[in-house]
Design a protein around this motif. Structure first.
Motif, PDB file in Angstrom:
ATOM      1  N   ILE A  16       0.833  -1.205   0.000  1.00  0.00           N
ATOM      2  CA  ILE A  16       0.000   0.000   0.000  1.00  0.00           C
ATOM      3  C   ILE A  16       0.865   1.253   0.000  1.00  0.00           C
ATOM      4  O   ILE A  16       0.619   2.193  -0.756  1.00  0.00           O
ATOM      5  N   LEU A  17       1.896   1.281   0.846  1.00  0.00           N
ATOM      6  CA  LEU A  17       2.766   2.457   0.899  1.00  0.00           C
ATOM      7  C   LEU A  17       3.562   2.608  -0.394  1.00  0.00           C
ATOM      8  O   LEU A  17       3.805   3.729  -0.853  1.00  0.00           O
ATOM      9  N   GLY A  18       3.944   1.499  -0.996  1.00  0.00           N
ATOM     10  CA  GLY A  18       4.641   1.556  -2.273  1.00  0.00           C
ATOM     11  C   GLY A  18       3.766   2.155  -3.355  1.00  0.00           C
ATOM     12  O   GLY A  18       4.209   2.980  -4.158  1.00  0.00           O
ATOM     13  N   HIS A  19       2.505   1.755  -3.379  1.00  0.00           N
ATOM     14  CA  HIS A  19       1.577   2.321  -4.364  1.00  0.00           C
ATOM     15  C   HIS A  19       1.341   3.798  -4.079  1.00  0.00           C
ATOM     16  O   HIS A  19       1.316   4.619  -5.003  1.00  0.00           O
ATOM     17  N   ALA A  20       1.179   4.149  -2.822  1.00  0.00           N
ATOM     18  CA  ALA A  20       0.974   5.555  -2.461  1.00  0.00           C
ATOM     19  C   ALA A  20       2.145   6.404  -2.940  1.00  0.00           C
ATOM     20  O   ALA A  20       1.953   7.523  -3.428  1.00  0.00           O
ATOM     21  N   ALA A  21       3.345   5.876  -2.839  1.00  0.00           N
ATOM     22  CA  ALA A  21       4.528   6.615  -3.277  1.00  0.00           C
ATOM     23  C   ALA A  21       4.482   6.900  -4.779  1.00  0.00           C
ATOM     24  O   ALA A  21       4.959   7.947  -5.230  1.00  0.00           O
ATOM     25  N   THR A  22       3.888   5.991  -5.552  1.00  0.00           N
ATOM     26  CA  THR A  22       3.822   6.207  -7.000  1.00  0.00           C
ATOM     27  C   THR A  22       2.860   7.335  -7.360  1.00  0.00           C
ATOM     28  O   THR A  22       2.938   7.887  -8.454  1.00  0.00           O
ATOM     29  N   LEU A  23       1.965   7.686  -6.454  1.00  0.00           N
ATOM     30  CA  LEU A  23       0.985   8.737  -6.717  1.00  0.00           C
ATOM     31  C   LEU A  23       1.461  10.120  -6.274  1.00  0.00           C
ATOM     32  O   LEU A  23       0.878  11.132  -6.661  1.00  0.00           O
ATOM     33  N   GLU A  24       2.511  10.170  -5.468  1.00  0.00           N
ATOM     34  CA  GLU A  24       2.961  11.448  -4.917  1.00  0.00           C
ATOM     35  C   GLU A  24       3.284  12.478  -5.988  1.00  0.00           C
ATOM     36  O   GLU A  24       2.884  13.638  -5.878  1.00  0.00           O
ATOM     37  N   ALA A  25       4.008  12.091  -7.023  1.00  0.00           N
ATOM     38  CA  ALA A  25       4.375  13.046  -8.079  1.00  0.00           C
ATOM     39  C   ALA A  25       3.135  13.582  -8.788  1.00  0.00           C
ATOM     40  O   ALA A  25       3.043  14.785  -9.060  1.00  0.00           O
ATOM     41  N   ASP A  26       2.163  12.712  -9.062  1.00  0.00           N
ATOM     42  CA  ASP A  26       0.932  13.153  -9.739  1.00  0.00           C
ATOM     43  C   ASP A  26       0.146  14.124  -8.859  1.00  0.00           C
ATOM     44  O   ASP A  26      -0.373  15.134  -9.345  1.00  0.00           O
ATOM     45  N   ILE A  27       0.025  13.806  -7.585  1.00  0.00           N
ATOM     46  CA  ILE A  27      -0.716  14.667  -6.666  1.00  0.00           C
ATOM     47  C   ILE A  27      -0.017  16.011  -6.530  1.00  0.00           C
ATOM     48  O   ILE A  27      -0.660  17.066  -6.573  1.00  0.00           O
ATOM     49  N   GLU A  28       1.296  15.982  -6.391  1.00  0.00           N
ATOM     50  CA  GLU A  28       2.053  17.228  -6.252  1.00  0.00           C
ATOM     51  C   GLU A  28       1.955  18.075  -7.517  1.00  0.00           C
ATOM     52  O   GLU A  28       1.776  19.292  -7.451  1.00  0.00           O
ATOM     53  N   THR A  29       2.031  17.452  -8.684  1.00  0.00           N
ATOM     54  CA  THR A  29       1.904  18.182  -9.949  1.00  0.00           C
ATOM     55  C   THR A  29       0.532  18.844 -10.042  1.00  0.00           C
ATOM     56  O   THR A  29       0.430  20.028 -10.402  1.00  0.00           O
ATOM     57  N   ALA A  30      -0.515  18.110  -9.726  1.00  0.00           N
ATOM     58  CA  ALA A  30      -1.874  18.667  -9.772  1.00  0.00           C
ATOM     59  C   ALA A  30      -2.027  19.811  -8.777  1.00  0.00           C
ATOM     60  O   ALA A  30      -2.643  20.841  -9.087  1.00  0.00           O
ATOM     61  N   ARG A  31      -1.448  19.654  -7.604  1.00  0.00           N
ATOM     62  CA  ARG A  31      -1.537  20.695  -6.573  1.00  0.00           C
ATOM     63  C   ARG A  31      -0.871  21.978  -7.062  1.00  0.00           C
ATOM     64  O   ARG A  31      -1.437  23.068  -6.944  1.00  0.00           O
ATOM     65  N   VAL A  32       0.307  21.864  -7.664  1.00  0.00           N
ATOM     66  CA  VAL A  32       1.035  23.031  -8.152  1.00  0.00           C
ATOM     67  C   VAL A  32       0.325  23.659  -9.353  1.00  0.00           C
ATOM     68  O   VAL A  32       0.157  24.884  -9.418  1.00  0.00           O
ATOM     69  N   GLN A  33      -0.111  22.841 -10.302  1.00  0.00           N
ATOM     70  CA  GLN A  33      -0.780  23.357 -11.505  1.00  0.00           C
ATOM     71  C   GLN A  33      -2.046  24.123 -11.174  1.00  0.00           C
ATOM     72  O   GLN A  33      -2.417  25.056 -11.870  1.00  0.00           O
ATOM     73  N   ARG A  34      -2.702  23.722 -10.121  1.00  0.00           N
ATOM     74  CA  ARG A  34      -3.970  24.364  -9.760  1.00  0.00           C
ATOM     75  C   ARG A  34      -3.800  25.411  -8.665  1.00  0.00           C
ATOM     76  O   ARG A  34      -4.775  25.909  -8.121  1.00  0.00           O
ATOM     77  N   ASN A  35      -2.549  25.724  -8.365  1.00  0.00           N
ATOM     78  CA  ASN A  35      -2.239  26.724  -7.340  1.00  0.00           C
ATOM     79  C   ASN A  35      -2.927  26.437  -6.006  1.00  0.00           C
ATOM     80  O   ASN A  35      -3.435  27.336  -5.349  1.00  0.00           O
ATOM     81  N   ILE A  36      -2.958  25.176  -5.649  1.00  0.00           N
ATOM     82  CA  ILE A  36      -3.546  24.796  -4.368  1.00  0.00           C
ATOM     83  C   ILE A  36      -2.491  25.026  -3.298  1.00  0.00           C
ATOM     84  O   ILE A  36      -1.418  24.440  -3.323  1.00  0.00           O
ATOM     85  N   ASP A  37      -2.802  25.909  -2.407  1.00  0.00           N
ATOM     86  CA  ASP A  37      -1.867  26.269  -1.357  1.00  0.00           C
ATOM     87  C   ASP A  37      -2.339  25.646  -0.051  1.00  0.00           C
ATOM     88  O   ASP A  37      -3.496  25.309   0.107  1.00  0.00           O
ATOM     89  N   GLY A  38      -1.466  25.501   0.839  1.00  0.00           N
ATOM     90  CA  GLY A  38      -1.848  24.956   2.130  1.00  0.00           C
ATOM     91  C   GLY A  38      -0.650  24.382   2.837  1.00  0.00           C
ATOM     92  O   GLY A  38       0.481  24.447   2.345  1.00  0.00           O
TER      93      GLY A  38
END
Length: 58
Positions: A16-38
């Protein structure tokens, strides 16, 4: 089962943690592209609780 067989618990956590790690780059890219701050990062989704809640987090 998780409490009585540590090997199964560890294998599930690794998977589960290995799979979660594969999603980190996608989540971070989406967060930055959409200017989601927090005060969070994509890595924050990978917590000690992730193996217990599994897909509910992801």
């Amino acid at each position: 089962m998780h409490n009585s067989v540590p090997e199964i618990r560890e294998a599930c956590a690794d998977s589960i943690l290995g799979h979660a790690a594969t999603l980190e780059a996608d989540i971070e890219t989406a967060r930055v592209q959409r200017n989601i701050d927090g005060h969070w990062t994509a890595m924050g989704f990978r917590t000690p609780e992730t193996p217990k809640t599994g897909a509910f987090n992801l």
